[in-house]
Design a protein around this motif. Structure first.
Motif, PDB file in Angstrom:
ATOM      1  N   PHE A   7      40.322  45.409  33.674  1.00  0.00           N
ATOM      2  CA  PHE A   7      39.458  44.549  34.104  1.00  0.00           C
ATOM      3  C   PHE A   7      38.337  43.747  33.238  1.00  0.00           C
ATOM      4  O   PHE A   7      38.170  42.783  32.941  1.00  0.00           O
ATOM      5  CB  PHE A   7      38.949  44.575  35.537  1.00  0.00           C
ATOM      6  CG  PHE A   7      39.725  44.513  36.816  1.00  0.00           C
ATOM      7  CD1 PHE A   7      39.723  43.299  37.724  1.00  0.00           C
ATOM      8  CD2 PHE A   7      40.920  45.224  36.752  1.00  0.00           C
ATOM      9  CE1 PHE A   7      40.480  43.273  38.595  1.00  0.00           C
ATOM     10  CE2 PHE A   7      41.893  44.740  37.987  1.00  0.00           C
ATOM     11  CZ  PHE A   7      41.744  44.179  38.777  1.00  0.00           C
TER      12      PHE A   7
ATOM     13  N   THR B   5      37.875  40.613  30.750  1.00  0.00           N
ATOM     14  CA  THR B   5      37.036  39.681  31.337  1.00  0.00           C
ATOM     15  C   THR B   5      36.020  39.216  30.049  1.00  0.00           C
ATOM     16  O   THR B   5      35.525  38.237  29.724  1.00  0.00           O
ATOM     17  CB  THR B   5      35.800  40.324  32.241  1.00  0.00           C
ATOM     18  OG1 THR B   5      36.486  40.825  33.389  1.00  0.00           O
ATOM     19  CG2 THR B   5      34.640  39.476  32.481  1.00  0.00           C
TER      20      THR B   5
ATOM     21  N   TYR C  31      28.629  43.288  32.080  1.00  0.00           N
ATOM     22  CA  TYR C  31      29.737  43.333  32.980  1.00  0.00           C
ATOM     23  C   TYR C  31      29.617  44.813  33.609  1.00  0.00           C
ATOM     24  O   TYR C  31      29.917  44.740  34.922  1.00  0.00           O
ATOM     25  CB  TYR C  31      31.048  43.672  32.245  1.00  0.00           C
ATOM     26  CG  TYR C  31      32.334  44.004  33.097  1.00  0.00           C
ATOM     27  CD1 TYR C  31      33.019  42.741  33.679  1.00  0.00           C
ATOM     28  CD2 TYR C  31      32.545  45.278  33.243  1.00  0.00           C
ATOM     29  CE1 TYR C  31      33.901  42.888  34.602  1.00  0.00           C
ATOM     30  CE2 TYR C  31      33.929  45.295  34.065  1.00  0.00           C
ATOM     31  CZ  TYR C  31      34.423  44.378  34.845  1.00  0.00           C
ATOM     32  OH  TYR C  31      35.443  44.806  35.691  1.00  0.00           O
TER      33      TYR C  31
ATOM     34  N   ALA D  63      30.013  44.741  37.642  1.00  0.00           N
ATOM     35  CA  ALA D  63      31.198  45.546  38.096  1.00  0.00           C
ATOM     36  C   ALA D  63      30.729  46.664  39.336  1.00  0.00           C
ATOM     37  O   ALA D  63      31.384  46.661  40.333  1.00  0.00           O
ATOM     38  CB  ALA D  63      31.802  46.318  37.165  1.00  0.00           C
TER      39      ALA D  63
ATOM     40  N   GLY E 172      37.681  40.136  41.904  1.00  0.00           N
ATOM     41  CA  GLY E 172      36.579  39.675  40.890  1.00  0.00           C
ATOM     42  C   GLY E 172      36.480  38.236  40.503  1.00  0.00           C
ATOM     43  O   GLY E 172      36.258  37.837  39.521  1.00  0.00           O
TER      44      GLY E 172
ATOM     45  N   VAL F 233      34.472  38.810  37.440  1.00  0.00           N
ATOM     46  CA  VAL F 233      35.244  38.541  36.314  1.00  0.00           C
ATOM     47  C   VAL F 233      35.119  37.030  36.126  1.00  0.00           C
ATOM     48  O   VAL F 233      34.671  36.617  34.799  1.00  0.00           O
ATOM     49  CB  VAL F 233      36.934  38.965  36.697  1.00  0.00           C
ATOM     50  CG1 VAL F 233      37.634  38.344  35.457  1.00  0.00           C
ATOM     51  CG2 VAL F 233      36.739  40.411  36.775  1.00  0.00           C
ATOM     52  N   GLU F 234      35.513  36.131  37.163  1.00  0.00           N
ATOM     53  CA  GLU F 234      35.668  34.816  36.929  1.00  0.00           C
ATOM     54  C   GLU F 234      34.356  33.968  36.518  1.00  0.00           C
ATOM     55  O   GLU F 234      34.011  33.529  35.496  1.00  0.00           O
ATOM     56  CB  GLU F 234      36.518  34.075  37.812  1.00  0.00           C
ATOM     57  CG  GLU F 234      37.792  34.641  38.171  1.00  0.00           C
ATOM     58  CD  GLU F 234      38.906  35.052  37.090  1.00  0.00           C
ATOM     59  OE1 GLU F 234      38.592  34.200  36.058  1.00  0.00           O
ATOM     60  OE2 GLU F 234      39.855  35.489  37.114  1.00  0.00           O
TER      61      GLU F 234
ATOM     62  N   ASN G 225      31.649  35.082  36.153  1.00  0.00           N
ATOM     63  CA  ASN G 225      30.833  35.986  35.092  1.00  0.00           C
ATOM     64  C   ASN G 225      31.196  35.397  33.559  1.00  0.00           C
ATOM     65  O   ASN G 225      30.367  34.941  33.091  1.00  0.00           O
ATOM     66  CB  ASN G 225      31.016  37.566  35.193  1.00  0.00           C
ATOM     67  CG  ASN G 225      30.589  38.288  34.288  1.00  0.00           C
ATOM     68  OD1 ASN G 225      29.515  37.893  33.375  1.00  0.00           O
ATOM     69  ND2 ASN G 225      30.737  39.626  33.985  1.00  0.00           N
ATOM     70  N   SER G 226      32.622  35.357  33.561  1.00  0.00           N
ATOM     71  CA  SER G 226      32.888  34.896  32.434  1.00  0.00           C
ATOM     72  C   SER G 226      32.604  33.344  32.310  1.00  0.00           C
ATOM     73  O   SER G 226      32.246  32.889  31.103  1.00  0.00           O
ATOM     74  CB  SER G 226      34.285  34.992  32.253  1.00  0.00           C
ATOM     75  OG  SER G 226      35.007  34.463  33.164  1.00  0.00           O
TER      76      SER G 226
ATOM     77  N   THR H 167      41.766  34.590  43.293  1.00  0.00           N
ATOM     78  CA  THR H 167      41.426  36.111  42.889  1.00  0.00           C
ATOM     79  C   THR H 167      40.666  36.591  43.876  1.00  0.00           C
ATOM     80  O   THR H 167      40.578  37.630  44.372  1.00  0.00           O
ATOM     81  CB  THR H 167      40.927  36.149  41.408  1.00  0.00           C
ATOM     82  OG1 THR H 167      41.941  35.804  40.443  1.00  0.00           O
ATOM     83  CG2 THR H 167      40.175  37.505  41.125  1.00  0.00           C
TER      84      THR H 167
ATOM     85  N   HIS I 234      37.601  29.083  34.535  1.00  0.00           N
ATOM     86  CA  HIS I 234      37.316  30.233  34.921  1.00  0.00           C
ATOM     87  C   HIS I 234      35.859  30.120  35.890  1.00  0.00           C
ATOM     88  O   HIS I 234      35.885  30.505  37.072  1.00  0.00           O
ATOM     89  CB  HIS I 234      37.025  31.478  34.002  1.00  0.00           C
ATOM     90  CG  HIS I 234      38.343  31.685  33.218  1.00  0.00           C
ATOM     91  ND1 HIS I 234      39.561  32.480  34.010  1.00  0.00           N
ATOM     92  CD2 HIS I 234      39.031  31.039  32.121  1.00  0.00           C
ATOM     93  CE1 HIS I 234      40.518  32.784  33.012  1.00  0.00           C
ATOM     94  NE2 HIS I 234      40.228  31.892  32.005  1.00  0.00           N
TER      95      HIS I 234
END
Length: 445
Positions: free
Chosen positions: A108, A112, A141, A145, A175, A179-180, A182-183, A285, A329
């Motif tokens: 993950f 990311t 990250y 996380a 995520g 993940v999403e 955040n990116s 997600t 994203h």
């Protein structure tokens, strides 16, 4: 006791999520021009190496170790993955070896940060980018996380997890935030610091290899089953729900994106189909194990249509997000997180909560919104600071001459495609035939 079935499923899911990074490299590589294909693939692929080492040394410990400060970051108890050879994560039907869990979560982190490569494609230097990956994963990250994925008691008796999952009780199965969103937020900050490509948006920038884009999107979709269903950490009903939702939302988003293109541009495109699939997968997600199939269908339709419309924002506001990381994203994650506050159902997953449409009131929607704002703000501000410092010190962006000639040659002394004439035999004799020759040999004088 270790559950062998769940362990086998998480092992397979780890491999599936790992495959997403090479799939992303193909997806991104096909979307850029021929002179930048290797560089954008390398900036994605190198994340496997950098984060793979970082994760063992201290990354897993800071992300999933017992809380060290106010639910914001883990401690150093698992530095070097100490004690993981005999430790167990989870219990009952989801009891798996801690080492397997650590490798699953590593993938993950890799995907990311690899997503960010698409935002600044065609204009970044390789080694400064590699340094950016190291610092970004550490400061952006790993804390997020911990906020979202680290559950109280998950990694050992008495272990304390992050504030979003355990104090705020926002829902995010796989995520949507860490993940999403955040990116997406980090990509926006990064492109604002690095700046636009030469000639953008005046000069058209067209994908050079759409078959590669479709293949990459297919591999991402394939790996996303491990990404979402694997997050159940076992062969459980939640994994089955996530599997159904992932397929449903991805399919719905493809159709929604193509319909938007047909209405807006007069015809559907293969790039739109690939982008729509990713948008739907992003949207589902956070919600994949908490919503009914019809809820997944609605999220997929919304993500496909809204993200297809959001790609125009970069032209309106002038930020050069090369491969639409913000629109797909960032916006897709936002859609999924907020719709989860409306569509979540305890009947689907007792570990979740009821959303607004299922009698839960506005409470869960509010918690989802708080999680979104917190992750978005931290990602944007810290990423902007990291990128600014690196750009002002060693330079994150290539020189103008290198950008014009191509970052593949300038940064790697390679080209993605070798179109030079093949030389065989003696001297400068070339393959093929010359005018007047039927054998391919040079005619006699």
């Amino acid at each position: 006791m270790i559950d062998t079935g769940s362990t086998a499923w998480v092992l397979a899911s780890t491999a599936l999520v790992m495959l997403m990074t090479p799939g992303l490299a193909l997806f991104y590589g096909g979307m850029v021009r021929t002179k930048a294909v290797l560089n954008v693939m390398m900036t994605s692929f190198v994340c496997l190496a950098v984060v793979g080492v970082l994760w063992v040394v201290y990354g897993y410990s800071l992300a999933f170790g017992s809380d060290a400060f106010a639910g914001l970051v883990g401690g150093f108890g698992d530095v070097g993955l100490r004690h993981l050879d005999t430790a167990v994560v989870g219990s009952g039907p989801t009891a798996i070896p801690a080492g397997v869990y650590a490798m699953f979560e590593l993938m993950f982190a890799v995907i990311t940060v690899a997503l960010l490569a698409g935002a600044v494609a065609e204009r970044t230097r390789f080694w400064p980018w590699t340094l950016f990956v190291l610092v970004w994963v550490t400061l952006v990250y790993l804390p997020e996380a911990h906020w979202v994925f680290a559950l109280d008691g998950a990694t050992g008796p008495g272990s304390v997890g992050g504030w979003i999952a355990n104090r705020l009780h926002a829902l995010d199965f796989a995520g949507g935030t860490a993940v999403e969103i955040n990116s997406g937020a980090s990509a926006l900050a990064l492109v604002l610091v690095v700046g636009r490509r030469r000639g953008w948006p005046r000069d058209p920038v067209r994908p050079h290899n759409l078959p590669s884009v479709l293949l990459g999107a297919g591999l991402l979709w394939f790996g996303w089953f491990g990404f979402n269903a694997g997050s159940a950490l076992g062969a459980t009903p939640a994994a089955g729900t996530a599997l159904v939702s992932t397929m449903t939302a991805g399919a719905a988003a493809v159709l929604a994106w193509l319909v938007v293109e047909q209405i807006r541009d007069g015809r559907p495109t293969s790039l739109g189909a690939a982008s729509g699939a990713v948008a739907g997968l992003v949207g589902i997600t956070p919600a994949c194990a908490y919503v009914e199939p019809l809820g997944a269908l609605l999220i997929g339709l919304a993500a496909g249509a809204i993200c297809a419309s959001a790609v125009r924002l970069k032209f309106r506001y002038g930020f050069d997000d090369s491969l639409d990381v913000v629109a797909v994203h960032g916006v897709g994650g936002l859609v999924g997180m907020l719709l989860l506050g409306l569509l979540a159902s305890v009947a689907t997953n007792p570990a979740g909560a009821d959303g607004l449409f299922y009698g839960g009131g506005f409470g869960q929607l509010g918690r989802q919104a708080v999680a979104v704002v917190a992750v978005l703000a931290w990602s944007f501000v810290v990423t902007a600071l990291i990128a600014w410092v690196i750009n002002r010190t060693i330079g994150l962006r290539v020189d103008r001459e290198v950008e014009a000639e191509g970052v593949d040659e300038g940064e790697h002394a390679e080209s993605g495609y070798d179109f030079s004439t093949v030389v065989v035999g003696h001297g400068s004799q070339r393959t093929g035939s010359l005018p007047g020759s039927t054998t391919g040999a040079r005619p006699r004088s």
